[in-house]
Motif scaffolding. Structure first.
Motif, PDB file in Angstrom:
ATOM      1  N   LEU A 109       0.830  -1.204   0.000  1.00 25.95           N
ATOM      2  CA  LEU A 109       0.000   0.000   0.000  1.00 25.95           C
ATOM      3  C   LEU A 109       0.867   1.256   0.000  1.00 25.95           C
ATOM      4  O   LEU A 109       0.608   2.203  -0.751  1.00 25.95           O
ATOM      5  CB  LEU A 109      -0.920   0.001   1.225  1.00 25.95           C
ATOM      6  CG  LEU A 109      -2.146  -0.904   1.177  1.00 25.95           C
ATOM      7  CD1 LEU A 109      -2.850  -0.896   2.527  1.00 25.95           C
ATOM      8  CD2 LEU A 109      -3.109  -0.466   0.084  1.00 25.95           C
ATOM      9  N   VAL A 110       1.882   1.272   0.848  1.00 31.26           N
ATOM     10  CA  VAL A 110       2.769   2.434   0.945  1.00 31.26           C
ATOM     11  C   VAL A 110       3.479   2.672  -0.385  1.00 31.26           C
ATOM     12  O   VAL A 110       3.548   3.814  -0.869  1.00 31.26           O
ATOM     13  CB  VAL A 110       3.781   2.229   2.087  1.00 31.26           C
ATOM     14  CG1 VAL A 110       4.911   3.249   1.989  1.00 31.26           C
ATOM     15  CG2 VAL A 110       3.097   2.336   3.436  1.00 31.26           C
ATOM     16  N   SER A 126       9.834   7.403  -5.262  1.00 32.91           N
ATOM     17  CA  SER A 126      10.493   6.169  -4.817  1.00 32.91           C
ATOM     18  C   SER A 126      10.677   6.163  -3.307  1.00 32.91           C
ATOM     19  O   SER A 126      10.778   7.214  -2.666  1.00 32.91           O
ATOM     20  CB  SER A 126      11.852   6.013  -5.500  1.00 32.91           C
ATOM     21  OG  SER A 126      12.730   7.069  -5.120  1.00 32.91           O
ATOM     22  N   ARG A 127      10.687   4.959  -2.739  1.00 33.97           N
ATOM     23  CA  ARG A 127      10.892   4.773  -1.301  1.00 33.97           C
ATOM     24  C   ARG A 127      11.762   3.549  -1.078  1.00 33.97           C
ATOM     25  O   ARG A 127      11.792   2.626  -1.919  1.00 33.97           O
ATOM     26  CB  ARG A 127       9.570   4.558  -0.559  1.00 33.97           C
ATOM     27  CG  ARG A 127       8.528   5.608  -0.743  1.00 33.97           C
ATOM     28  CD  ARG A 127       7.323   5.358   0.130  1.00 33.97           C
ATOM     29  NE  ARG A 127       7.527   5.880   1.475  1.00 33.97           N
ATOM     30  CZ  ARG A 127       7.392   7.161   1.796  1.00 33.97           C
ATOM     31  NH1 ARG A 127       7.054   8.041   0.883  1.00 33.97           N
ATOM     32  NH2 ARG A 127       7.582   7.563   3.029  1.00 33.97           N
ATOM     33  N   PRO A 128      12.453   3.500   0.061  1.00 34.23           N
ATOM     34  CA  PRO A 128      13.183   2.273   0.397  1.00 34.23           C
ATOM     35  C   PRO A 128      12.236   1.078   0.456  1.00 34.23           C
ATOM     36  O   PRO A 128      11.080   1.208   0.884  1.00 34.23           O
ATOM     37  CB  PRO A 128      13.779   2.583   1.775  1.00 34.23           C
ATOM     38  CG  PRO A 128      13.831   4.079   1.840  1.00 34.23           C
ATOM     39  CD  PRO A 128      12.653   4.563   1.062  1.00 34.23           C
ATOM     40  N   TYR A 129      12.697  -0.057   0.001  1.00 33.12           N
ATOM     41  CA  TYR A 129      11.936  -1.312   0.025  1.00 33.12           C
ATOM     42  C   TYR A 129      10.735  -1.308  -0.904  1.00 33.12           C
ATOM     43  O   TYR A 129       9.792  -2.064  -0.707  1.00 33.12           O
ATOM     44  CB  TYR A 129      11.509  -1.662   1.457  1.00 33.12           C
ATOM     45  CG  TYR A 129      12.677  -1.709   2.417  1.00 33.12           C
ATOM     46  CD1 TYR A 129      13.590  -2.756   2.379  1.00 33.12           C
ATOM     47  CD2 TYR A 129      12.870  -0.683   3.344  1.00 33.12           C
ATOM     48  CE1 TYR A 129      14.679  -2.787   3.235  1.00 33.12           C
ATOM     49  CE2 TYR A 129      13.960  -0.708   4.202  1.00 33.12           C
ATOM     50  CZ  TYR A 129      14.863  -1.756   4.144  1.00 33.12           C
ATOM     51  OH  TYR A 129      15.948  -1.777   4.995  1.00 33.12           O
ATOM     52  N   CYS A 130      10.770  -0.436  -1.922  1.00 35.75           N
ATOM     53  CA  CYS A 130       9.732  -0.427  -2.951  1.00 35.75           C
ATOM     54  C   CYS A 130      10.376  -0.662  -4.313  1.00 35.75           C
ATOM     55  O   CYS A 130      11.483  -0.190  -4.579  1.00 35.75           O
ATOM     56  CB  CYS A 130       8.995   0.910  -2.982  1.00 35.75           C
ATOM     57  SG  CYS A 130       8.007   1.258  -1.498  1.00 35.75           S
ATOM     58  N   GLY A 134       6.146   0.235  -8.013  1.00 33.00           N
ATOM     59  CA  GLY A 134       5.239   0.642  -6.953  1.00 33.00           C
ATOM     60  C   GLY A 134       4.682  -0.500  -6.134  1.00 33.00           C
ATOM     61  O   GLY A 134       3.567  -0.412  -5.615  1.00 33.00           O
ATOM     62  N   THR A 135       5.458  -1.563  -5.973  1.00 32.02           N
ATOM     63  CA  THR A 135       5.074  -2.652  -5.072  1.00 32.02           C
ATOM     64  C   THR A 135       6.203  -2.877  -4.075  1.00 32.02           C
ATOM     65  O   THR A 135       7.316  -2.359  -4.236  1.00 32.02           O
ATOM     66  CB  THR A 135       4.810  -3.965  -5.838  1.00 32.02           C
ATOM     67  OG1 THR A 135       6.011  -4.369  -6.515  1.00 32.02           O
ATOM     68  CG2 THR A 135       3.698  -3.794  -6.862  1.00 32.02           C
ATOM     69  N   GLY A 136       5.934  -3.667  -3.045  1.00 28.48           N
ATOM     70  CA  GLY A 136       6.956  -3.946  -2.053  1.00 28.48           C
ATOM     71  C   GLY A 136       8.080  -4.810  -2.627  1.00 28.48           C
ATOM     72  O   GLY A 136       7.821  -5.830  -3.281  1.00 28.48           O
TER      73      GLY A 136
END
Length: 266
Positions: A109-110, A126-130, A134-136
């Motif tokens: 979700l994040v 973008s984010r860490p662990y993504c 756009g998925t984990g």
């Protein structure tokens, strides 16, 4: 004539019941109602209702979703943080997601939300662990291979190898719970451009506030959509930013509902 003990006790209990009913069931509620009607307090007592053109459109205490019928963000409005209350900001279903920080569903979700916000605001989502999609970025690691559990075949996995093992896509319907679940950090910045409150819900699911950082991220879009200068929009944001409670508790917040109403009035 002296009453029997049992009758005297019952009469005493009845008198106490009547007295407490009058004091707590009549006098106290009437006193609270009178206090609630004091000028300056009546608005809070009525639910801090907000109106537009004489019509009640919400409460300053409960957030709203500013999206169209398909759930797409309305570009002329500041967007609220996600809500886990019913279909979103439902006062009858106030709740959190109850998903822990290591829950794969929450991570997905994040990641999905961060990518969507990045595309909407034209910034790096973008984010860490993504994954870039756009998925984990989570692998189920086995002795001979690793499976990117959130990327269904025929998608190409976000990495090709992990510790010398080939990484393959996940097959629809397969259960990879027996593999070692391993989040992958990736090369996203440690401090993402998209703030945390843009991708996570509040504990109640009803919070009408967003962080000043998330509001600032949306200013260029709002200004362009409404034909306003960014300076004017930032001024409105500042006017609807609440400080810390008692000057030191919590963090400042921007009331999105009040801010969007102010934009409409302008």
């Amino acid at each position: 004539m002296r009453l029997p003990a049992w009758l005297a006790q019952h009469l005493a209990a009845l008198r106490a019941l009547l007295a407490l009913t009058l004091v707590l069931g009549v006098a106290y509620p009437l006193l609270m109602l009178a206090i609630a009607r004091i000028p300056g307090l009546s608005g809070h007592a009525d639910g801090s209702l907000l109106d537009r053109d004489g019509k009640v459109v919400g409460s300053a205490l409960i957030g709203q979703s500013f999206v169209d019928d398909q759930g797409n963000p309305l570009k002329q409005y500041f967007q609220s943080r996600p809500s886990a209350a019913g279909d979103g900001y439902d006062p009858t279903s106030t709740s959190a997601s109850n998903l822990g920080p290591e829950n794969v569903k929450l991570l997905n979700l994040v990641c999905e939300r961060s990518k969507a916000v990045g595309e909407l605001e034209h910034v790096d989502g973008s984010r860490p662990y993504c994954t870039p999609g756009g998925t984990g970025a989570v692998l189920a690691v086995y002795p001979d291979r690793a499976v990117s559990v959130n990327e269904l075949c025929p998608a190409a996995p976000f990495i090709q190898q992990y510790q010398g093992k080939p990484v393959v896509c996940a097959k629809d319907g397969e259960d990879y719970g027996d593999g070692v679940q391993t989040p992958i950090r990736g090369d996203a910045p440690a401090n993402p451009v998209v703030p945390a409150d843009a991708v996570t819900a509040s504990g109640s699911g009803l919070d009408p506030h967003i962080s000043p950082a998330y509001a600032a991220l949306q200013v260029p879009r709002i200004a362009a959509a409404r034909g306003l200068s960014e300076a004017d929009v930032r001024k409105l944001v500042a006017e609807h930013t609440d400080g810390r409670a008692l000057g030191f508790l919590g963090e400042p917040g921007v009331n999105v509902v009040e801010l969007n109403l102010a934009l409409d009035r302008r």
